[in-house]
Scaffold this active site. Structure first.
Site, PDB file in Angstrom:
ATOM      1  N   LYS A   1       0.856  -1.196   0.000  1.00 14.80           N
ATOM      2  CA  LYS A   1       0.000   0.000   0.000  1.00 14.80           C
ATOM      3  C   LYS A   1       0.887   1.238   0.000  1.00 14.80           C
ATOM      4  CE  LYS A   1      -3.913   1.959   2.600  1.00 14.80           C
ATOM      5  NZ  LYS A   1      -4.759   1.818   3.804  1.00 14.80           N
TER       6      LYS A   1
ATOM      7  N   SER B   1      -9.680   1.772   2.953  1.00 13.47           N
ATOM      8  CA  SER B   1      -8.825   2.515   2.071  1.00 13.47           C
ATOM      9  C   SER B   1      -7.784   1.656   1.328  1.00 13.47           C
ATOM     10  CB  SER B   1      -8.084   3.589   2.865  1.00 13.47           C
ATOM     11  OG  SER B   1      -7.212   2.997   3.808  1.00 13.47           O
TER      12      SER B   1
ATOM     13  N   SER C   1      -9.833  -0.500   7.132  1.00 11.40           N
ATOM     14  CA  SER C   1      -9.233  -0.298   5.807  1.00 11.40           C
ATOM     15  C   SER C   1      -8.510  -1.506   5.232  1.00 11.40           C
ATOM     16  CB  SER C   1      -8.266   0.884   5.840  1.00 11.40           C
ATOM     17  OG  SER C   1      -8.981   2.086   5.822  1.00 11.40           O
TER      18      SER C   1
END
Lengths: 95, 486
Positions: B78, B153, B177
């Site tokens: 990420k 997210s 997330s």
């Protein structure tokens, strides 16, 4: 409404954010709705309840006061938007 | 089977038997990205050359007899986790050109294990959002239905795993997330206990809630990544000095003697998709049939979780994001003549609207006259939420619930209404507020064929019980074997 346009402008100012008229209106409306929702917390009796700021019980993490590896000046300045002679450059502060 | 479709465990076996090389595997994954990422949009940066170099090193290590469970395995990261020399943007214009001078501790650990960093994946800007629509750069599409969001997210991480554009990924979870995108994309995602994995090098959103964790194709792979990334780090003063077990050993025990708690409050929540309720109910039956005992428990403060979270997380964010001022790194508005104007111009142009909304909300909650009413009040109710969990875990070992009230929604469907989007986080937020570990594992499909996840929460540092439950459940079901067609 829970929050006024003036309050949003004041808080934006504290947070160093510029906003145009239409963003202020949108944010005032949206934050008002969010804060009305947050007000449901007033139904909870928290008399004498200690607040939690950390999820896990922690004590201070100390270490020996000895020098460790650190970045050299080039690395520190590597991402600077403006730099000169080993320093960060900012706009003039004193007129 | 195509190489990019392999699980970490299977690829490891083939690497170990020298039936494949890491270079072949890495190239297969790069080819897969080339073939499908134009449709999915998971990657912000593909580290092609770097990855091939790492794969060659891995092959050398394997030839020399040095192989760990992650040696030569392509992993996506990420874009909120710092990678030395590799652009780390947080999907924000603010950090569009930021190249970290150091690696996050989890990256160092992956590299030490010989893993191949294949690239950096998309997310909501600064990890604020539930759909990855808040990325400053691009949309990520759900591999199961390209018109839908992948969740957020960590939407790029989940979509990349689901679309076989990596063998596993790291994400971060501040309010769901990792788990919510895992649920929406049909993969496994674990948010570890707060303090289990070092946050050093994770760009901070809400420091008392953030935690890095794995997203993988199955539960075993999740355990393998946890074995590598967990552990104390002197560079993160909130990491816990506690031994890291071999998480795969927890699979040896069956579920006899495990007590499952079903939170009563989660069944009465509004806005449920019927397929979510039925899938979770069926999952509970399967887990009971595997020998676990099921009881109803109560988490009385569940209805306040969203309100508490959306005071605390924005408050911490408003403080953490004060550092983006255009001086030391990141974007700068160079048109402004004075220092204050430069700060304001930089922050207004560099942050997207959701980030600005949360900064304003947090600044308001912390400002003079409102601190007690909002931040302190929310932190007190947080204590009560934690007490609910402590009481629940006196009676049971794990808690089962949905991850999200609905399957993935359509792109654009919710973006105009932040509060509705926030309310969809109801099931995932409490694990972050309490700091407990929690996992999402595939448990069914909606009528439209969209994946649904089951949430398994455990007591502090009881990742083993969670993984063990998820492992046996997964073995008893086929949901994880079904793949999206792209």
């Amino acid at each position: 409404m829970k929050i006024t346009k003036e309050e949003v402008m004041h808080v934006a100012n504290l947070a160093h954010l510029d906003m145009d008229e239409s963003s202020i209106d949108t944010f005032t409306f949206q934050l008002g709705k969010i804060l009305e929702y947050v007000d449901t917390l007033n139904r909870v009796d928290t008399e004498g309840v200690l607040p939690t700021y950390h999820a896990i019980a922690l004590t201070n993490a100390f270490r020996e006061d000895i020098q460790k590896d650190h970045f050299d000046k080039e690395q520190v300045l590597g991402n600077a938007p403006e730099k000169e002679d080993g320093s960060f450059i900012v706009p003039k502060v004193i007129q | 089977m195509k190489l990019h479709e392999l699980t970490i465990q299977k690829a490891h076996e083939l690497l170990k038997q020298k039936e494949i090389s890491s270079q072949e595997l890495t190239q297969a994954v790069l080819n897969r990205i080339e073939a499908v990422d134009a449709k999915v949009g998971a990657y912000i940066s593909v580290a092609g050359e770097m990855a091939v170099d790492q794969s060659k090193l891995a092959d050398k290590a394997i030839s020399a007899g040095n192989i760990s469970s992650l040696t030569g395995i392509p992993i996506a990261i990420k874009d909120v986790i710092c990678t030395k020399g590799l652009r780390t943007t947080c999907a924000s214009k603010m950090l569009e050109n930021f190249i970290p001078p150091y690696d996050a501790t989890v990256i160092k650990k992956l590299q030490k294990a010989g893993a191949v960093i294949i690239g950096k994946v998309n997310m909501d800007e600064f990890a604020m959002g539930s759909s990855t629509e808040n990325s400053g750069f691009q949309l990520t599409h759900n591999p199961w239905d390209l018109d839908r969001i992948p969740g957020g997210s960590s939407g790029g991480s989940a979509a990349a795993v689901a679309a076989d554009m990596c063998l596993g990924a790291l994400g971060s979870d501040t309010g769901g997330s990792i788990r919510q995108p895992a649920s929406h994309c049909g993969v496994v995602g674990l948010k570890p206990t707060y303090g289990r994995v070092s946050r050093f090098g994770l760009v901070a959103f809400a420091s008392s809630l953030d935690q890095i964790g794995p997203l993988t194709k199955n539960v075993n792979d999740c355990a393998l990544l946890m074995n590598t990334i967990s552990g104390y780090d002197s560079k993160d003063s909130t990491s816990m000095p506690r031994e890291v077990p071999d998480y795969t050993l927890s699979f040896k025990e069956n579920l006899t003697g495990v007590t499952i708690g079903i939170p009563r409050e989660f069944n009465t929540s509004k806005g449920f998709d019927p397929s979510v309720l039925s899938s979770v109910k069926n999952a509970v039956k399967v887990i009971e049939s595997l020998g676990a005992k099921c009881i109803e428990i109560s988490l009385p403060h569940t209805q306040y979780v969203v309100a508490v979270y959306y005071v605390i997380a924005p408050s911490e964010a408003s403080s953490n994001l004060a550092r983006y001022d255009g001086v030391r790194y990141g974007f700068r508005d160079k048109t402004k003549k004075s220092l204050i104007e430069m700060y304001r111009g930089t922050r207004s142009a560099g942050f997207g609207s959701e980030v600005q909304r949360r900064i304003i909300l947090g600044t308001y909650a912390l400002s003079a006259g409102y601190y007690d009413a909002y931040y302190k009040k929310a932190s007190q109710v947080r204590t009560l939420i934690i007490e609910d969990f402590k009481k629940a875990f006196e009676k049971c070992d794990i808690l089962l619930s949905p991850v999200a009230p609905t399957p993935a929604f359509k792109i654009g469907e919710m973006s105009e209404d932040p509060l509705t989007m926030y309310l969809s986080d109801i099931f995932t937020l409490s694990a972050n507020l309490a700091g407990i570990p929690s996992l999402s594992v595939p448990c069914g499909f909606s009528a439209e064929g969209l994946p649904i996840g089951l949430q398994i929460m455990g007591n502090y540092f009881q990742e083993e019980t969670i993984l063990r439950t998820a492992y046996h459940y997964e073995n008893a079901t086929d949901f994880h074997k079904i793949k999206p067609t792209l």
